[in-house]
Design a protein around this motif. Structure first.
Motif, PDB file in Angstrom:
ATOM      1  N   ASP A   1      23.586 -21.830  39.962  1.00 10.32           N
ATOM      2  CA  ASP A   1      23.605 -22.820  41.042  1.00 10.32           C
ATOM      3  C   ASP A   1      24.836 -22.556  41.909  1.00 10.32           C
ATOM      4  OD1 ASP A   1      23.292 -25.041  42.642  1.00 10.32           O
ATOM      5  OD2 ASP A   1      23.953 -26.478  41.113  1.00 10.32           O
ATOM      6  N   LEU A   2      24.636 -21.936  43.058  1.00 10.78           N
ATOM      7  CA  LEU A   2      25.754 -21.620  43.953  1.00 10.78           C
ATOM      8  C   LEU A   2      26.156 -22.867  44.731  1.00 10.78           C
ATOM      9  CD1 LEU A   2      24.606 -18.262  45.619  1.00 10.78           C
ATOM     10  CD2 LEU A   2      26.343 -18.539  43.839  1.00 10.78           C
ATOM     11  N   PRO A   3      27.406 -22.946  45.180  1.00  8.54           N
ATOM     12  CA  PRO A   3      27.752 -24.045  46.081  1.00  8.54           C
ATOM     13  C   PRO A   3      27.034 -23.851  47.417  1.00  8.54           C
ATOM     14  CG  PRO A   3      29.707 -22.780  45.438  1.00  8.54           C
ATOM     15  CD  PRO A   3      28.526 -22.034  44.945  1.00  8.54           C
ATOM     16  N   PRO A   4      26.867 -24.933  48.209  1.00  9.63           N
ATOM     17  CA  PRO A   4      26.215 -24.768  49.507  1.00  9.63           C
ATOM     18  C   PRO A   4      27.061 -23.928  50.459  1.00  9.63           C
ATOM     19  CG  PRO A   4      27.097 -26.999  49.266  1.00  9.63           C
ATOM     20  CD  PRO A   4      27.255 -26.321  47.943  1.00  9.63           C
ATOM     21  N   GLY A   5      26.415 -23.260  51.391  1.00  7.24           N
ATOM     22  CA  GLY A   5      27.136 -22.533  52.430  1.00  7.24           C
ATOM     23  C   GLY A   5      27.474 -21.113  52.031  1.00  7.24           C
ATOM     24  N   THR A   6      28.453 -20.564  52.720  1.00  7.23           N
ATOM     25  CA  THR A   6      28.753 -19.138  52.570  1.00  7.23           C
ATOM     26  C   THR A   6      30.250 -18.894  52.402  1.00  7.23           C
ATOM     27  OG1 THR A   6      28.797 -19.023  54.975  1.00  7.23           O
ATOM     28  CG2 THR A   6      26.758 -18.352  53.925  1.00  7.23           C
ATOM     29  N   GLY A   7      30.847 -19.487  51.376  1.00  7.07           N
ATOM     30  CA  GLY A   7      32.302 -19.376  51.194  1.00  7.07           C
ATOM     31  C   GLY A   7      32.727 -18.384  50.121  1.00  7.07           C
ATOM     32  N   ASP A   8      33.954 -18.606  49.604  1.00  2.00           N
ATOM     33  CA  ASP A   8      34.560 -17.719  48.608  1.00  2.00           C
ATOM     34  C   ASP A   8      33.718 -17.569  47.340  1.00  2.00           C
ATOM     35  OD1 ASP A   8      36.751 -17.194  50.110  1.00  2.00           O
ATOM     36  OD2 ASP A   8      38.025 -18.734  49.174  1.00  2.00           O
ATOM     37  N   THR A   9      33.183 -18.681  46.876  1.00  2.00           N
ATOM     38  CA  THR A   9      32.464 -18.648  45.608  1.00  2.00           C
ATOM     39  C   THR A   9      31.238 -17.754  45.705  1.00  2.00           C
ATOM     40  OG1 THR A   9      33.051 -20.961  45.458  1.00  2.00           O
ATOM     41  CG2 THR A   9      31.560 -20.113  43.790  1.00  2.00           C
ATOM     42  N   GLN A  10      30.474 -17.957  46.772  1.00  2.00           N
ATOM     43  CA  GLN A  10      29.268 -17.149  46.944  1.00  2.00           C
ATOM     44  C   GLN A  10      29.629 -15.675  46.986  1.00  2.00           C
ATOM     45  OE1 GLN A  10      30.207 -19.726  48.531  1.00  2.00           O
ATOM     46  NE2 GLN A  10      28.553 -21.125  49.043  1.00  2.00           N
ATOM     47  N   LEU A  11      30.700 -15.393  47.719  1.00  3.14           N
ATOM     48  CA  LEU A  11      31.154 -14.017  47.871  1.00  3.14           C
ATOM     49  C   LEU A  11      31.493 -13.407  46.509  1.00  3.14           C
ATOM     50  CD1 LEU A  11      31.329 -12.788  50.638  1.00  3.14           C
ATOM     51  CD2 LEU A  11      33.817 -12.940  50.492  1.00  3.14           C
ATOM     52  N   THR A  12      32.287 -14.157  45.733  1.00  3.93           N
ATOM     53  CA  THR A  12      32.663 -13.682  44.409  1.00  3.93           C
ATOM     54  C   THR A  12      31.427 -13.400  43.562  1.00  3.93           C
ATOM     55  OG1 THR A  12      34.759 -14.854  44.389  1.00  3.93           O
ATOM     56  CG2 THR A  12      33.814 -14.320  42.260  1.00  3.93           C
ATOM     57  N   MET A  13      30.493 -14.333  43.573  1.00  8.42           N
ATOM     58  CA  MET A  13      29.302 -14.147  42.740  1.00  8.42           C
ATOM     59  C   MET A  13      28.516 -12.912  43.180  1.00  8.42           C
ATOM     60  SD  MET A  13      29.566 -16.443  40.488  1.00  8.42           S
ATOM     61  CE  MET A  13      28.036 -16.268  39.619  1.00  8.42           C
ATOM     62  N   LEU A  14      28.361 -12.760  44.501  1.00 13.95           N
ATOM     63  CA  LEU A  14      27.592 -11.613  44.990  1.00 13.95           C
ATOM     64  C   LEU A  14      28.280 -10.298  44.643  1.00 13.95           C
ATOM     65  CD1 LEU A  14      26.372 -12.755  48.538  1.00 13.95           C
ATOM     66  CD2 LEU A  14      25.182 -12.844  46.363  1.00 13.95           C
ATOM     67  N   GLN A  15      29.625 -10.339  44.617  1.00 12.11           N
ATOM     68  CA  GLN A  15      30.359  -9.096  44.362  1.00 12.11           C
ATOM     69  C   GLN A  15      30.479  -8.763  42.884  1.00 12.11           C
ATOM     70  OE1 GLN A  15      33.877 -10.087  46.502  1.00 12.11           O
ATOM     71  NE2 GLN A  15      33.183  -9.150  48.414  1.00 12.11           N
ATOM     72  N   THR A  16      30.447  -9.790  42.004  1.00 12.67           N
ATOM     73  CA  THR A  16      30.743  -9.500  40.605  1.00 12.67           C
ATOM     74  C   THR A  16      29.537  -9.580  39.673  1.00 12.67           C
ATOM     75  OG1 THR A  16      31.422 -11.790  40.278  1.00 12.67           O
ATOM     76  CG2 THR A  16      33.167 -10.204  40.712  1.00 12.67           C
ATOM     77  N   VAL A  17      28.511 -10.301  40.076  1.00 13.24           N
ATOM     78  CA  VAL A  17      27.388 -10.503  39.163  1.00 13.24           C
ATOM     79  C   VAL A  17      26.170  -9.726  39.669  1.00 13.24           C
ATOM     80  CG1 VAL A  17      25.821 -12.261  38.252  1.00 13.24           C
ATOM     81  CG2 VAL A  17      28.247 -12.764  38.488  1.00 13.24           C
ATOM     82  N   PRO A  18      25.473  -9.046  38.775  1.00 16.42           N
ATOM     83  CA  PRO A  18      24.272  -8.306  39.211  1.00 16.42           C
ATOM     84  C   PRO A  18      23.108  -9.264  39.458  1.00 16.42           C
ATOM     85  CG  PRO A  18      24.580  -8.074  36.835  1.00 16.42           C
ATOM     86  CD  PRO A  18      25.713  -8.914  37.331  1.00 16.42           C
ATOM     87  N   ILE A  19      23.010  -9.754  40.685  1.00 18.15           N
ATOM     88  CA  ILE A  19      21.985 -10.747  41.003  1.00 18.15           C
ATOM     89  C   ILE A  19      20.640 -10.049  41.246  1.00 18.15           C
ATOM     90  CG2 ILE A  19      21.274 -12.467  42.727  1.00 18.15           C
ATOM     91  CD1 ILE A  19      24.253 -13.145  43.041  1.00 18.15           C
ATOM     92  N   THR A  20      19.635 -10.475  40.499  1.00 15.01           N
ATOM     93  CA  THR A  20      18.295  -9.918  40.682  1.00 15.01           C
ATOM     94  C   THR A  20      17.733 -10.375  42.018  1.00 15.01           C
ATOM     95  OG1 THR A  20      18.021 -10.213  38.306  1.00 15.01           O
ATOM     96  CG2 THR A  20      16.049  -9.628  39.564  1.00 15.01           C
ATOM     97  N   GLY A  21      17.927 -11.649  42.311  1.00 14.09           N
ATOM     98  CA  GLY A  21      17.435 -12.171  43.574  1.00 14.09           C
ATOM     99  C   GLY A  21      17.874 -13.606  43.772  1.00 14.09           C
TER     100      GLY A  21
END
Ligand code: ADP
Length: 344
Positions: A203-223
């Protein structure tokens, strides 16, 4: 029968989404035949998804008709070599452009619905500014620290849970600076004993901030699943979210529309409080799958407040809508993972 005969017989099994038979697509691996016993591994990536369950059933049927018995396993070949979350088959990020559209509600019901189908599921509440997943599932236990300084996540409804709310409480607002966000999130991902999971729903926080960035960069997101209401402004915000995923080459599994038609319990009439069709239009415009729409229904809110996700209520029509969403989303995960095999 030898290996070639078995392959010939398995050509009868179609992968409807990829539009070819499973042998031509290269989805049959490690085939061995001994007398009338066959072992094989199918490159299926979305456990308990309806489409892959059907494919496996068709394989059994064909072999059974040929008088063979089979030992079937399912694995996507190179997924096991990942450094981060090596035991996790799929990571599904649930995102929204703005708050209040029901992103957490969708994440919780998606995770609970997958677990209910039989999958091994983790639910990671990465909304460090407003973590509310523990309340939404009425989590009674807390994480436990081990001697080796890892964290054992508590479980509820068959899901392993992790949330900042366990660490700081839901009512203590925490001011996070960028580097702290990164540190705390990577710890929550890496130090938690997630074990072997079919799906980790984030469950990502809303919007496009630091947290989303970190998750996209560090976790292998399937989709990612993008949640929006039919309302224009929410759809506009969702568009920004899409651009963020595009920049990071993150696959978008599709769009889920929440708070669609309200069925009035008093008059029985249908009211489009936040407009109608915005989510499917948005999906169409961006060439994305539409994963389903969830009505605006008071039982969703009471379910959340009482810690009982509606998806687990068999007698609830909105529960049906969530179960359809779970089925659609897991089928999309399957398409993405099978395609990763056939593209190689
Ligand atoms: P977000 O994570 O996008 O901020 P939440 O999932 O926390 O949104 O939902 C916001 C509020 O709306 C919550 O009180 C939730 O119970 C309620 N809610 C979400 N989806 C629905 C729905 N389909 N029908 C009725 N209430 C809903």
């Amino acid at each position: 029968m030898n290996e070639d005969d078995v392959l010939e017989c398995l050509r009868a099994v179609e992968d409807p989404a990829l539009g070819d038979d499973i042998v031509s697509l290269g989805l049959v691996n490690d085939l061995a035949v001994e007398d009338d016993h066959v072992t094989l591994s199918l490159a299926l990536g979305a456990p308990y998804s309806p489409a892959e369950t059907d494919i496996a059933a068709r394989v059994r049927e064909e072999l059974d008709d040929a008088g063979l018995d089979v030992d079937l396993t399912a694995a996507i070949p190179d997924r096991t070599s990942a450094d981060v979350l090596p035991g996790v088959k799929n990571v599904i990020a649930v995102a929204s452009g703005k708050g209040g559209v029901g992103k957490s509600t969708v994440a919780v019901n998606l995770a609970a619905g997958l677990a209910d189908r039989g999958a091994r599921v983790g639910l990671f509440d990465a909304d460090i500014y407003g973590p509310n997943v523990p309340r939404m599932v009425d989590a009674d236990d807390h994480p436990q620290a081990t001697e080796s300084e890892t964290i054992v996540p508590p479980e509820k409804f068959g899901m392993k849970l992790m949330s900042m709310a366990f660490m700081v409480g839901e009512d203590d607002p925490v001011i996070w600076r960028g580097p702290m966000v990164h540190k705390v999130l990577t710890q929550l991902v890496e130090d938690v004993e997630w074990g072997h999971l079919d799906y980790l729903v984030v469950d990502l926080p809303p919007g496009t901030g630091d947290t989303q960035l970190t998750m996209l960069q560090t976790v292998p997101i399937t989709g990612a699943v993008v949640v929006t209401t039919p309302q224009d402004v929410a759809v506009d915000d969702a568009r920004k979210g899409l651009r963020m995923f595009g920049r990071h080459d993150t696959t978008v599994l599709g769009v889920a529309e929440n708070m669609s038609t309200f069925v009035c319990p008093d008059c029985g009439g249908e009211h489009d409080i936040f407009g109608s069709g915005g989510g499917s239009q948005f999906a169409d415009d961006n060439d994305l799958p539409f994963l389903g729409s969830i009505p605006l229904d008071p039982s969703v809110r009471t379910g959340s407040d009482e810690g009982q996700p509606v998806v687990l209520d068999d007698d609830n029509q909105t529960g049906d809508a969530f179960r359809d969403l779970v089925a659609e989303t897991s089928d999309m995960v399957g398409i993405v993972t099978r395609r990763s095999v056939t593209d190689d």
